[in-house]
Write a protein that holds these residues in place. Structure first.
Motif: not given
Lengths: 201, 584
Positions: A43, A75-79, A81-82
């Protein structure tokens, strides 16, 4: 002082969130770490200044995001990451696992209860839990009145809390997360005693 | 001189030389010195091999166990490392490897008198622990760091059978809960224990057994408890063990079944009695009101680990203002810039700072910034090692640190937001990191973050002549970035890169250097399968592994390879890789 341990893929699946804000590139739904990570999939974040507290307010009040049960805060506003930010799982989990037990008192009840605020992610969840705890009360439409009603004798109870500075505040004024951080104890006050707070009709 | 026939032959000149050489070489402790000595000539090689007592294997797959044990026959201490560091962050697939068994079996054969075993990022099972317990009757020290695969049943065997054990240290391992009471398995008689560390064990232990163990371990100096020991219990242990030098304070809060104690325990006195305490850690579920208890020991502390303690600036200040001798400080960012300022004001001798984030996310406000970094750089001029997590940073602060702290050996800055520029100037963080490599002439380990262009890497390649370890994430523009590094950093040993736009040409650029390196890790970059295959073909002593973090087979038709992990090896491709790891 040393290193950390390998995180199992099960743990990662629980922490991986796959929602993004509308308009952002999103990963395939349903896949968490199952997504092939080409560079183009990363992203593009041009965050500039850090997320302001204003945004956090909105996310809390809206309360319409998919949340993991029991997860505190928005929740965080974006995905996610691992493996980023690079902090070992043992460290992440250790501090999150701290529970936030506060005493809950109800005027007129002879005993106190304890509630773990970390278990809830919104005021509604908390008040529902309080309702269960002191089962003689029912919650009336929280967002309108903010009262708990005792159906037996009809007296109203107002949820208040003592904050870090020792002041007694109305439950619900500040964002949920801020409340969790600052709440030391909760008291369900009889309606008649809350005259001084003067925010309800 | 004796006459021939009397049964004494004077040693030949060669033999004398060899004996002298052995006598001299046994004093050589530094690994690189030994490696150099072994290259002088054959007899030096042999003498060095016979006198090396500490065996260091930086990558368990770099050499076959037999080869190591055949060369070094008189080893007393082994250190073995397995997985690369990115495995800690979940970037490695399950069951990737680093199994300990074949190494332990080889050691059992070759070194029955082995005294010290140190394993890091290895997979070790209860069977392996049983193997250790049964094979090494002289074992004095067992240290496991970042390992997994074993549980309390394995620990129980170690405890009961290793009668000479002085050190049992578990640091950040993943320990399975087999419900075996391993603490009770130590011998009933006096033990030799000097160090017992189990703060990573995430379930309760038998406290009564622990108390009794302490009572019969008079040499115990280091005790690091896990969070399932309350502060009341800690008190009981402390009053019986005032000789401790290193203490992991467990939860540092009252037990849950918290009826107020009959009499208020005098925690302060208990700590005050520990006149030799120099290292404090733990504080896993800290109740800050108990902090004053540790004031009496602060003046002597050289190491303080608050990295699991959710405390604010004021809490930290109240403690740290007494810690004039502190050299190592680990904290959570909840102490804020203010807390760091307090530390910087007092800890003039600080050598190592590690600051961890309480919220491991990219998009929060964060508690620390360039203000804290600057304060530390101005107050702690002797700083050698820093790990700093933050949400925002400026080049100016990093440049200041490069000038204020010229002794820096390790500089790891993690700006948690990906691609985040200097938040004041909005420029990339190139100049900051450039200044670090330029001004910190002793730098060997560097981790970069934030918005970085190829320029930052040009600086690293130009000035980072001693850099051995480089960590890169979400950085760089073109392949030139890594080329600068591979061509400019002759000492580079470990390169770990993730999510950066580097393609196949960097592999070609590094060909001349890969045999000098321990490993290269590149994940979520722009490497293609064919290019990786080419490298594997051209470099026979390089093991080239390709895999994805989820356990699915690698698809050759994919545009880019998910993860490339390659390392030099005298052994060739390993045969214990799971099917989803392709070895090219």
């Amino acid at each position: 002082m040393g290193g950390s341990e390998e995180v199992s893929s099960v743990d990662l699946k629980e922490t991986e969130l796959t929602l993004g804000l509308p308009g952002e590139k999103s990963r395939d739904s349903g896949s968490s770490i199952g997504v092939k990570r080409g560079f183009s999939d990363t992203l593009d974040l041009n965050l500039g200044s850090a997320c302001s507290k204003g945004n956090e307010f909105d996310e809390n009040e809206g309360d319409n995001r998919l949340k993991h049960p029991g997860a505190p805060g928005p929740s965080p506003p974006k995905a996610q990451l691992v493996g980023w930010p690079p902090v070992r799982a043992s460290r992440k989990n250790a501090v999150k696992n701290s529970c936030k037990y506060v005493k809950v008192a109800v005027d007129g009840a002879p005993y106190l209860r304890k509630a773990d605020l970390e278990l809830y992610s919104s005021y509604q969840q908390l008040l529902k839990a309080l309702e269960d705890m002191f089962s003689c009360f029912t919650i009336r439409n929280f967002f309108n009145d903010g009262k708990l009603l005792d159906p037996v004798n009809g007296s109203e109870y107002v949820p208040t809390y003592e904050d870090k500075d020792g002041d007694w505040m109305m439950v619900g004024d500040v964002p949920w997360k801020m409340f969790v951080e600052s709440c030391k104890r909760i008291r369900l006050m009889k309606g008649s005693e809350t005259v001084g707070l003067g925010t309800f009709t | 001189m004796t006459r021939p026939g009397y049964g004494y032959d004077p040693p030949s000149p060669d033999q004398v030389l060899e004996n002298v050489l052995e006598d001299v070489l046994q004093f050589l402790t530094c690994r690189s010195d030994r490696n150099a000595a072994s290259l002088v000539c054959k007899s030096w090689y042999q003498a060095e091999a016979l006198t090396r007592s500490d065996l260091f294997i930086g990558n368990c797959y770099a050499v076959a166990p037999r080869r190591a044990t055949d060369r070094f026959r008189r080893v007393r201490s082994v250190l073995l490392k397995g997985k690369p560091r990115f495995a800690d962050f979940g970037l490695m697939p399950f069951n990737w490897g680093a199994h300990s068994t074949r190494w332990l079996a080889a050691f059992a054969d070759a070194y029955p008198c082995l005294e010290r075993i140190y394993l890091k990022r290895m997979s070790i099972t209860d069977y392996d622990l049983g193997l250790i317990a049964n094979s090494f009757s002289s074992l004095k020290e067992l240290t496991l760091v970042c390992c997994e695969g074993f549980g309390t049943s394995g620990l129980a065997v170690i405890a009961s059978k290793c009668r000479q054990l002085r050190v049992l240290d578990l640091f950040e391992d993943e320990v399975n809960h087999d419900e075996v009471d391993w603490i009770s398995c130590f011998p009933e008689t006096r033990t030799c224990l000097e160090s017992l560390t189990f703060d990573c064990v995430e379930f309760p232990i038998n406290f009564t057994a622990l108390e009794k163990l302490l009572a019969r371990s008079p040499n115990l100096k280091k005790l690091r408890l896990n969070r399932f020991v309350s502060i009341e219990q800690l008190h009981r242990l402390l009053v019986r063990a005032p000789q401790l030098t290193h203490l992991g304070t467990a939860s540092f809060s009252p037990s849950e079944a918290g009826q107020p104690p009959e009499q208020e325990l005098d925690y302060r006195a208990a700590f005050a009695a520990c006149k030799s305490l120099v290292c404090l850690s733990g504080f896993r579920e800290i109740a800050p009101e108990y902090l004053p208890a540790i004031y009496p020991v602060c003046a002597n502390l050289t190491s303080l680990n608050f990295s699991y303690a959710n405390i604010n600036a004021e809490h930290l200040r109240s403690v740290i203002c007494h810690c004039h001798k502190l050299q190592t400080l680990w904290v959570l960012d909840t102490v804020g810039d203010e807390g760091l300022q307090a530390a910087a004001a007092t800890c003039k001798d600080l050598r190592e700072l590690r600051l961890f984030p309480i919220e491991v996310r990219e998009d929060t406000e964060g508690f620390v910034s360039e203000v804290g970094l600057l304060a530390v750089s101005e107050g702690c001029r002797k700083l050698r090692s820093i790990l700093y997590f933050c949400q925002r940073m400026t080049n100016a602060a990093v440049i200041a640190m490069s000038k204020n702290c010229p002794d820096l050996v390790v500089f790891r800055l993690c700006i948690m937001g990906r691609h985040r520029p200097d938040h004041v100037t909005n420029e990339p963080m190139d100049e900051g990191f450039g200044a670090i490599v330029m001004n910190c002439k002793k730098l060997t380990r560097l981790a970069v973050s934030g918005l970085l262009t190829d320029k930052a890497f040009a600086y690293i390649g130009k000035y980072g002549k001693l850099v051995r370890t480089l960590s890169v994430a979400f950085a760089g523009d073109t392949d030139m970035a890594l080329k600068y590094v591979l061509e400019g950093c002759p000492k580079l040993q470990k390169l770990e890169v993730r999510d950066s736009p580097f393609g196949d040409s960097v592999l070609r650029a590094g060909l001349h250097h890969f045999y000098n390196m321990r490993f290269v890790w590149m994940s979520a970059c722009k490497l293609t399968f064919p290019a990786c295959g080419e490298i594997a073909r051209e470099m026979p002593h390089l093991v080239v592994e390709v895999f994805t973090v989820q356990e699915v087979p690698v698809e050759e038709e994919d545009e880019f390879v998910d993860t490339l992990y390659m390392y030099r090896s005298l052994e060739g491709p390993r045969n214990d890789a799971p099917e989803y790891v392709r070895i090219l």
